[in-house]
Motif scaffolding. Structure first.
Motif, PDB file in Angstrom:
ATOM      1  N   ALA B 168       0.864  -1.182   0.000  1.00 23.53           N
ATOM      2  CA  ALA B 168       0.000   0.000   0.000  1.00 23.53           C
ATOM      3  C   ALA B 168       0.897   1.228   0.000  1.00 23.53           C
ATOM      4  O   ALA B 168       1.857   1.295   0.767  1.00 23.53           O
ATOM      5  CB  ALA B 168      -0.901   0.004   1.231  1.00 23.53           C
ATOM      6  N   TYR B 169       0.592   2.157  -0.897  1.00 19.86           N
ATOM      7  CA  TYR B 169       1.432   3.351  -1.042  1.00 19.86           C
ATOM      8  C   TYR B 169       0.766   4.554  -0.398  1.00 19.86           C
ATOM      9  O   TYR B 169      -0.468   4.670  -0.381  1.00 19.86           O
ATOM     10  CB  TYR B 169       1.695   3.634  -2.533  1.00 19.86           C
ATOM     11  N   ASP B 170       1.584   5.435   0.109  1.00 18.08           N
ATOM     12  CA  ASP B 170       1.097   6.702   0.643  1.00 18.08           C
ATOM     13  C   ASP B 170       0.580   7.551  -0.520  1.00 18.08           C
ATOM     14  O   ASP B 170       1.278   7.709  -1.521  1.00 18.08           O
ATOM     15  CB  ASP B 170       2.240   7.435   1.356  1.00 18.08           C
ATOM     16  N   GLU B 171      -0.626   8.068  -0.383  1.00 16.23           N
ATOM     17  CA  GLU B 171      -1.208   8.802  -1.511  1.00 16.23           C
ATOM     18  C   GLU B 171      -0.462  10.094  -1.825  1.00 16.23           C
ATOM     19  O   GLU B 171      -0.415  10.525  -2.970  1.00 16.23           O
ATOM     20  CB  GLU B 171      -2.690   9.113  -1.239  1.00 16.23           C
ATOM     21  N   GLY B 172       0.105  10.696  -0.816  1.00 13.97           N
ATOM     22  CA  GLY B 172       0.818  11.950  -1.038  1.00 13.97           C
ATOM     23  C   GLY B 172       2.210  11.716  -1.609  1.00 13.97           C
ATOM     24  O   GLY B 172       2.525  12.170  -2.707  1.00 13.97           O
ATOM     25  N   THR B 173       3.018  10.953  -0.906  1.00 13.61           N
ATOM     26  CA  THR B 173       4.435  10.826  -1.263  1.00 13.61           C
ATOM     27  C   THR B 173       4.720   9.708  -2.251  1.00 13.61           C
ATOM     28  O   THR B 173       5.824   9.626  -2.793  1.00 13.61           O
ATOM     29  CB  THR B 173       5.275  10.533   0.001  1.00 13.61           C
ATOM     30  N   GLU B 174       3.735   8.816  -2.492  1.00 12.53           N
ATOM     31  CA  GLU B 174       3.927   7.655  -3.367  1.00 12.53           C
ATOM     32  C   GLU B 174       4.916   6.656  -2.768  1.00 12.53           C
ATOM     33  O   GLU B 174       5.314   5.695  -3.425  1.00 12.53           O
ATOM     34  CB  GLU B 174       4.407   8.064  -4.776  1.00 12.53           C
ATOM     35  N   GLU B 175       5.361   6.899  -1.546  1.00 16.69           N
ATOM     36  CA  GLU B 175       6.257   5.933  -0.904  1.00 16.69           C
ATOM     37  C   GLU B 175       5.440   4.766  -0.344  1.00 16.69           C
ATOM     38  O   GLU B 175       4.226   4.874  -0.164  1.00 16.69           O
ATOM     39  CB  GLU B 175       7.039   6.609   0.231  1.00 16.69           C
ATOM     40  N   ILE B 176       6.143   3.661  -0.057  1.00 14.83           N
ATOM     41  CA  ILE B 176       5.461   2.516   0.528  1.00 14.83           C
ATOM     42  C   ILE B 176       4.958   2.890   1.918  1.00 14.83           C
ATOM     43  O   ILE B 176       5.746   3.304   2.772  1.00 14.83           O
ATOM     44  CB  ILE B 176       6.415   1.299   0.615  1.00 14.83           C
ATOM     45  N   ALA B 177       3.637   2.790   2.125  1.00 16.92           N
ATOM     46  CA  ALA B 177       3.087   3.093   3.444  1.00 16.92           C
ATOM     47  C   ALA B 177       3.182   1.852   4.333  1.00 16.92           C
ATOM     48  O   ALA B 177       3.610   1.913   5.475  1.00 16.92           O
ATOM     49  CB  ALA B 177       1.632   3.553   3.327  1.00 16.92           C
ATOM     50  N   TYR B 178       2.770   0.727   3.779  1.00 19.05           N
ATOM     51  CA  TYR B 178       2.897  -0.526   4.520  1.00 19.05           C
ATOM     52  C   TYR B 178       2.649  -1.693   3.577  1.00 19.05           C
ATOM     53  O   TYR B 178       2.163  -1.510   2.457  1.00 19.05           O
ATOM     54  CB  TYR B 178       1.919  -0.583   5.710  1.00 19.05           C
ATOM     55  N   VAL B 179       2.993  -2.893   4.043  1.00 18.59           N
ATOM     56  CA  VAL B 179       2.687  -4.126   3.322  1.00 18.59           C
ATOM     57  C   VAL B 179       1.571  -4.824   4.080  1.00 18.59           C
ATOM     58  O   VAL B 179       1.565  -4.845   5.317  1.00 18.59           O
ATOM     59  CB  VAL B 179       3.947  -5.020   3.237  1.00 18.59           C
ATOM     60  N   ALA B 180       0.604  -5.352   3.356  1.00 20.14           N
ATOM     61  CA  ALA B 180      -0.482  -6.090   4.003  1.00 20.14           C
ATOM     62  C   ALA B 180      -0.498  -7.507   3.449  1.00 20.14           C
ATOM     63  O   ALA B 180      -0.307  -7.718   2.249  1.00 20.14           O
ATOM     64  CB  ALA B 180      -1.820  -5.405   3.741  1.00 20.14           C
ATOM     65  N   HIS B 181      -0.713  -8.460   4.316  1.00 19.87           N
ATOM     66  CA  HIS B 181      -0.786  -9.852   3.874  1.00 19.87           C
ATOM     67  C   HIS B 181      -2.234 -10.325   3.868  1.00 19.87           C
ATOM     68  O   HIS B 181      -2.999 -10.020   4.771  1.00 19.87           O
ATOM     69  CB  HIS B 181       0.050 -10.748   4.796  1.00 19.87           C
ATOM     70  N   HIS B 182      -2.606 -11.050   2.820  1.00 18.56           N
ATOM     71  CA  HIS B 182      -3.901 -11.727   2.766  1.00 18.56           C
ATOM     72  C   HIS B 182      -3.635 -13.215   2.965  1.00 18.56           C
ATOM     73  O   HIS B 182      -2.708 -13.766   2.378  1.00 18.56           O
ATOM     74  CB  HIS B 182      -4.587 -11.469   1.421  1.00 18.56           C
TER      75      HIS B 182
END
Lengths: 225, 225
Positions: B168-182
């Motif tokens: 999941a990317y940060d909408e502002g900075t386009e950096e990785i916000a976090y990883v989510a596992h399904h």
């Protein structure tokens, strides 16, 4: 165990697990005059139901006795249309390309123990469908939350050689009657998209088996690309 | 990417994905005076709801700002009980053994990128539960039938290094916000049974994410063995 089609051609028709109920989603993909192929029709429950609704139905199976039962029940049911029942191998269907509008496959892939055969069968279903035609596929899902199935998947692995498969025994002789495979969502999805279909509809469901066990299930509509 | 607890401790509280609605099955496992621990409570939506029903609730999270929001909304909500909110790491809970009757964990394991950490967290949840106590776990399932998720699982694999995980990317900075596992059903089931629980209840569900995507989900009640 490379192929068990021979065991399915010999199994007594009364021992063939009854088919699932058809999901109502199928209604949205059929139309008056619709040509439907029922692959692995067994004793014809779904074929005869669809024929009684007026569709032009062909049912195929490898089991001669089951096909005889299917025919005799279609005659006693006063179907609007009489289905055509044909003994054939689903890996090589005796139909031209694009001969059907809809193919249905209910709890049939579960009986195919070879991954290659499953792919061949889906490609054959795709070939005989018109472009844009639909495959209705209902089958069993791996049910790890159930202690009964979890233990069978693990204990039966030396026989089945495939994770998520179980052995069904003949109640009289205790011999292996057949092997059934339960699918993961990933497995079923790629089986379709790698062999000519897009996923048009996907539902996670719960089925009840002939022995009363609750088991995960999938109802899928694939659209021929 | 061995641990991302540091990113969750820094993420802005408003950017923490909102928690899921509690499934009604939880009602069947709670009772007057029930001591509930909410692991990964975020901004306290579930904790405050359960406190408003009169339960004795402790919420833990690693994000200080989220805990502050949780506290301030509990004060404005006139809870029957005021929940206790504590900043702590779920891998090492500051509670004695058997301190709680019920532990809840909603869309929390999805944020834990290390398999070892997931197992440690489940063992900690088990440790702080009374014998026979229950873990309510709601989390995301791998959704292979969705083209959007299927492509993300495949495209994000070089970053996530784990099948079924997404970035999941940060909408502002386009950096990785976090990883989510399904999770797969098998994965979630063995995570519980290998770490102290029996499966008491298991439901396949569908959740809607903060961005409006439909995603498979599981609601599980584990009983401490």
């Amino acid at each position: 165990m490379k192929s068990q089609s021979s065991s399915w051609s010999r199994i007594q028709a009364k021992n063939i697990p009854t088919t699932l109920e058809l999901d109502l989603i199928l209604n949205e993909y059929t139309f008056p005059g619709c040509k439907i192929l029922d692959i692995g029709c067994g004793s014809g429950k779904a074929s005869n139901l669809l024929a009684s609704l007026g569709f032009s139905v062909t049912g195929v199976d490898i089991n001669t006795e089951a096909l005889r039962m299917a025919k005799s029940s279609s005659e006693s049911q006063n179907c609007l249309q009489i289905p055509l029942f044909i003994r054939t191998d689903a890996r090589a269907l005796p139909f031209p390309d694009a001969a059907f509008n809809v193919v249905i496959m209910q709890a049939f892939l579960t009986t195919i123990v070879s991954k290659d055969d499953r792919a061949r069968i889906i490609r054959e279903a795709c070939r005989v469908l018109e472009p844009g035609g639909y495959l209705y596929l209902a089958d069993f899902g791996q049910t790890w939350h159930s202690k009964v199935y979890r233990e069978r998947y693990i204990n039966d692995l030396p026989v089945t050689k495939e994770e998520g498969s179980i052995v069904a025994y003949d109640e009289g002789t205790e011999e292996i009657a057949y092997v059934a495979h339960h699918f993961t969502e990933k497995e079923l999805v790629f089986l379709l998209i790698d062999n000519g279909f897009e996923i048009e509809f996907f539902k996670r469901d719960e089925f009840v088996t002939r022995t009363g066990n609750r088991v995960n299930g999938f109802v899928v509509m694939g659209e021929k690309r």
